[in-house]
Design an enzyme around this catalytic site. Structure first.
Site, short mmCIF file in Angstrom:
data_model
loop_
_atom_site.label_atom_id
_atom_site.label_comp_id
_atom_site.label_asym_id
_atom_site.label_seq_id
_atom_site.Cartn_x
_atom_site.Cartn_y
_atom_site.Cartn_z
N CYS A 1 0.88 -1.16 0.00
CA CYS A 1 0.00 0.00 0.00
C CYS A 1 0.92 1.21 0.00
O CYS A 1 1.75 1.36 0.91
CB CYS A 1 -0.87 -0.02 1.26
SG CYS A 1 -1.86 1.46 1.47
N CYS B 1 -0.57 3.95 -6.53
CA CYS B 1 -1.58 3.41 -5.60
C CYS B 1 -1.88 2.01 -6.10
O CYS B 1 -2.12 1.82 -7.30
CB CYS B 1 -2.84 4.27 -5.60
SG CYS B 1 -4.20 3.51 -4.67
N1 DGL Z 1 -4.02 1.05 -2.15
C1 DGL Z 1 -3.49 2.03 -1.31
C2 DGL Z 1 -2.27 2.72 -1.88
O1 DGL Z 1 -1.50 2.09 -2.57
C3 DGL Z 1 -4.40 3.01 -0.67
C4 DGL Z 1 -5.75 3.22 -1.21
C5 DGL Z 1 -6.57 3.82 -0.09
O2 DGL Z 1 -6.89 3.05 0.81
O3 DGL Z 1 -6.81 5.03 -0.13
O4 DGL Z 1 -2.03 3.87 -1.61
#
Ligand code: DGL
Length: 279
Positions: free
Chosen positions: A69, A202
């Protein structure tokens, strides 16, 4: 056993590449879908939720966790590695580590790894699309400029996009959002022109990578974060064989609670059914 952690389903884009690269490895995945999206939360909440997620993965027997993440990586990872894990180890004497996905992505985007000297090679513009929190930290521009001062880095926050993917929003809604974010960036930063390359910063965005590609000229490369992370994990396990312990490919999928609406998009990407245990 290796843990993979994300705020929700997005980390599965990374997880898929990890399994493909290391099919014999045991993996446990945790999506904190109940608390997603992280990208609009204050940093202290992201930090607390990430530590709770890591604890849940440690309880499953993971000793190495990929923080799949970007938001959690840029907000929490350094503190977790330098402050929390050493103290945590004193509680039970077990050595554990957590590694992120930002540095492998930047190394792939710049062609410069952390131990190499910076280089200049004719410039260009990298556009980073990410959550508002990731953009706010300035981590991507900082790390890219350290390696490639000739490259201009521009960023676009896409505040509602990961949440819309988590909620299973219709494809046309997602297309309109992506179109708006790409246009906003190009108009604000690039005089209406396209960047020379793009980072989808993301983990949810590879699920709509085709929608980003639709908005960009065909010769603009989109840096593939899952493959960069898989290559980095392979290299890490060679250097740290203590984490390379496997029983032959165990798979566990955990979630704190998700919206079933999002499953069709995720399972299409995954290439099969996914069974989550709720914790
Ligand atoms: N998937 C996550 C990232 O790579 C975050 C998405 C979220 O929960 O806002 O930042």
């Amino acid at each position: 056993m290796i843990g993979v952690f994300d705020s929700g389903f997005g980390g599965l884009t990374i997880h898929r590449a990890l399994i493909d690269a290391l099919p014999e490895q045991d993996f446990v995945y945790l999506g904190d879908n109940k608390n997603a999206p992280y990208g609009t939360r204050p940093p202290i909440e992201v930090l607390t939720l990430t530590c709770a997620g890591l604890e849940a993965l440690f309880a499953q027997g993971a000793t190495l966790v990929i923080v799949a993440c970007n938001t959690a990586s840029v907000v929490a990872l350094r503190w977790i590695q330098q402050q929390w894990l050493p103290v945590r180890m004193k509680q039970d004497g077990i050595k554990r580590n957590a590694i992120g996905i930002v540095v492998p992505t930047i190394e792939a985007a710049t062609g410069v790894s952390w131990h190499d000297a910076a280089k200049e090679e004719g410039g260009g513009t990298i556009a980073v699309f990410a959550t508002a929190r990731t953009v706010d930290t300035g981590n991507y521009p900082f790390e890219i400029r350290k390696r490639r001062p000739d490259i201009r880095v521009v960023q676009q926050a896409c505040p509602e996009l990961a949440g819309a993917i988590e909620a299973g929003a219709p494809r046309e809604t997602l297309r309109a959002m992506v179109q708006k974010f790409v246009k906003e960036l190009e108009d604000r930063e690039l005089g209406g022109h396209a960047p020379s390359s793009v980072i989808l910063g993301c983990t949810h965005y590879p699920l709509v990578a085709d929608l980003f590609a639709e908005q960009l000229p065909p010769d603009v490369p989109i840096i593939h974060q899952p493959e960069a992370t898989a290559a980095a994990l392979k290299g890490y396990l060679q250097k740290h064989p203590e984490y390379n312990v496997t029983s032959g490919g165990k798979r566990v999928f955990l979630s704190t609670g998700y919206s079933a609406e999002a499953l069709p998009l995720i399972e299409k990407f995954w290439g099969g059914k996914l069974e989550f245990q709720t914790i």
